[in-house]
Design a protein around this motif. Structure first.
Motif, PDB file in Angstrom:
ATOM      1  N   LEU B  72       0.942  -1.257   0.051  1.00 33.20           N
ATOM      2  CA  LEU B  72      -0.032   0.046  -0.044  1.00 33.20           C
ATOM      3  C   LEU B  72       1.011   1.241   0.038  1.00 33.20           C
ATOM      4  N   ALA B  77      -1.046   4.045  -6.925  1.00 36.43           N
ATOM      5  CA  ALA B  77      -2.742   3.712  -7.471  1.00 36.43           C
ATOM      6  C   ALA B  77      -3.217   2.678  -6.723  1.00 36.43           C
ATOM      7  N   LEU B  78      -2.777   1.734  -6.209  1.00 35.84           N
ATOM      8  CA  LEU B  78      -3.455   1.036  -5.304  1.00 35.84           C
ATOM      9  C   LEU B  78      -4.120   1.395  -4.163  1.00 35.84           C
ATOM     10  N   ALA B  81      -7.179   3.286  -4.833  1.00 38.85           N
ATOM     11  CA  ALA B  81      -8.282   2.618  -5.353  1.00 38.85           C
ATOM     12  C   ALA B  81      -9.068   2.136  -3.812  1.00 38.85           C
ATOM     13  N   VAL B  82      -8.024   1.545  -2.998  1.00 38.62           N
ATOM     14  CA  VAL B  82      -8.623   1.181  -1.783  1.00 38.62           C
ATOM     15  C   VAL B  82      -9.249   2.267  -0.887  1.00 38.62           C
TER      16      VAL B  82
END
Lengths: 107, 107
Positions: B72, B77-78, B81-82
């Motif tokens: 994380l 980007a992750l 999104a989360v």
DNA sequence: GCAACCTTGACACTGCTCTGTTAGGTTTCG
DNA sequence: CGAAACCTAACAGAGCAGTGTCAAGGTTGC
């Protein structure tokens, strides 16, 4: 109309009806219910399903990983312990997740 | 001496030698190697093993959850999104993790 | 040199996630 | 009314995490 049944929501999000019921039980996407017990998926739920699908397909993220993020933000003692542990490890743990991601993509 | 073999490190940390090899393969605690291939656990590795054990025993945290935290922090980007997904869900995901934790404690 | 410990690799088992299917019963809609 | 879609519950099976154990062979230390 106003809301979709489980089959209609499945058709619009790419999940199977089975998985929508599973996701509800897992506490990830919980639709309202009609008087007779039918699930009612609204815009909020459809958006949750789409973003959840993207998280899983594009990033290989699992349910507990998502939920762990929430838990981290709400348990200071846990957050502190994790950060302490992170100090000594870093790169190697990243490797692990990346390999898992590769496995998921290959399947 | 200077460093411990896998059996000695196991005795001092409460892990089994089998698990120390497993943790190395998982990328969580990686000892140096002697010229003949023996694992060499130093102070750093012993501390990692102890904090890792605490994380698992006291908080029921698994390998992928730990690794996901690292991921994380390194994939914007992750992370985005989360956070987008989190906005619509919140409490229900926490319930999930808490139930899992209870299962682990009961076992 | 020999006992004790190490190495890798494999087989195995428990338990959980994820997913499908099937069965028996209820609701909706044309 | 009757077909289609829904409900819950249960069985099923792949796949992975976590852990033990065993086998065949190399290393260390008294």
């Amino acid at each position: 109309m106003e809301s979709l049944t489980v089959g209609q929501a499945a058709a619009r999000t790419g999940w199977s009806p089975r998985m929508l019921r599973y996701l509800e039980r897992a506490g990830l996407v919980i639709p309202a219910r009609s008087a007779s017990g039918y699930r009612q998926y609204g815009l909020l739920e459809l958006n949750q399903l789409r973003s959840l699908g993207e998280l899983r397909r594009r990033f290989g993220v699992g349910i507990d990983e998502l939920a762990f993020t929430v838990r981290l933000q709400q348990e200071p003692a846990l957050q502190a312990a994790v950060e302490t542990w992170l100090a000594g490890t870093q790169l190697s743990a990243l490797d692990w997740e990346q390999r898992k991601h590769e496995r998921l993509l290959a399947a």
